[in-house]
Scaffold this motif. Sequence first.
Motif, short mmCIF file in Angstrom:
data_model
loop_
_atom_site.label_atom_id
_atom_site.label_comp_id
_atom_site.label_asym_id
_atom_site.label_seq_id
_atom_site.Cartn_x
_atom_site.Cartn_y
_atom_site.Cartn_z
N LYS A 90 38.69 48.57 38.89
CA LYS A 90 38.09 47.26 38.93
C LYS A 90 39.04 46.16 39.38
N PHE A 91 40.33 46.41 39.38
CA PHE A 91 41.29 45.38 39.78
C PHE A 91 41.70 45.50 41.25
N PHE A 94 41.05 42.24 43.14
CA PHE A 94 41.95 41.20 42.65
C PHE A 94 43.36 41.40 43.19
N MET A 95 43.85 42.64 43.15
CA MET A 95 45.20 42.92 43.64
C MET A 95 45.29 42.65 45.14
N ALA A 97 43.49 40.55 46.80
CA ALA A 97 43.44 39.09 46.96
C ALA A 97 44.79 38.46 46.66
N VAL A 98 45.52 39.01 45.71
CA VAL A 98 46.86 38.49 45.39
C VAL A 98 47.80 38.68 46.57
#
Length: 214
Positions: A90-91, A94-95, A97-98
């Motif tokens: 699920k990350f 997010f990762m 995007a970072v």
Amino acid sequence: MYVLLTVMALVWMFPLVWAVYNSFRDYDYVLLNGYLSVGGYTFSNYIDSWQIGGIPHYFFNSLIITVPSVLLILFFGSMAAFILARFSWKFNIFMLAVFIAGNLLPQQTLLTPLFRLYNAIPVPYWMSSSGSLYDSYWGLIIVHVAFQTGFCVFVLSNYMKTVPHELLEAATVDGASLFRQYWQVVMPLCRPALAALATLMVTWIYNDFFWLSP
């Protein structure tokens, strides 16, 4: 269409060819007879620029910064991209995007903080004559790796997602470890993407003047 494209290509290449042609001509001769004249050929322009301009010294400095930076960017970026492409958790978004956000951050905003940070971090004098990361090869390499790895992760993660998942499953069944799957299965298939990224990174880092210390 063929004739049109040929003419456009010749028109586009003419300024470059003419500049190279005039680089082999004596400057005083060109000023006296004009840029459209013929004659005054010499190699002294290149000899003078090589000797007086200190090109070997600056070129060697560029290689010291560019080669390690590109190798580290491709290595770290490919490892991060492999994890993001290999596993679905699920990350992931997010990762990714970072990593992308690091490229969107204007480098000018970090100039002053990095200047203070580099002066505050002591390093042995064999690493830097200033005794800190400021005005050192290491500082420039770290900056380029930090800023360019995000773009490398973005490109390679999307490219690695095109690798058939069955290949990795077969490697797992054969007893290949995760690192072996990355190094011996995925990386050879990513050579086109790695070559394209290496070309871009060499161009960007070699031509960079923003982070050079005065």
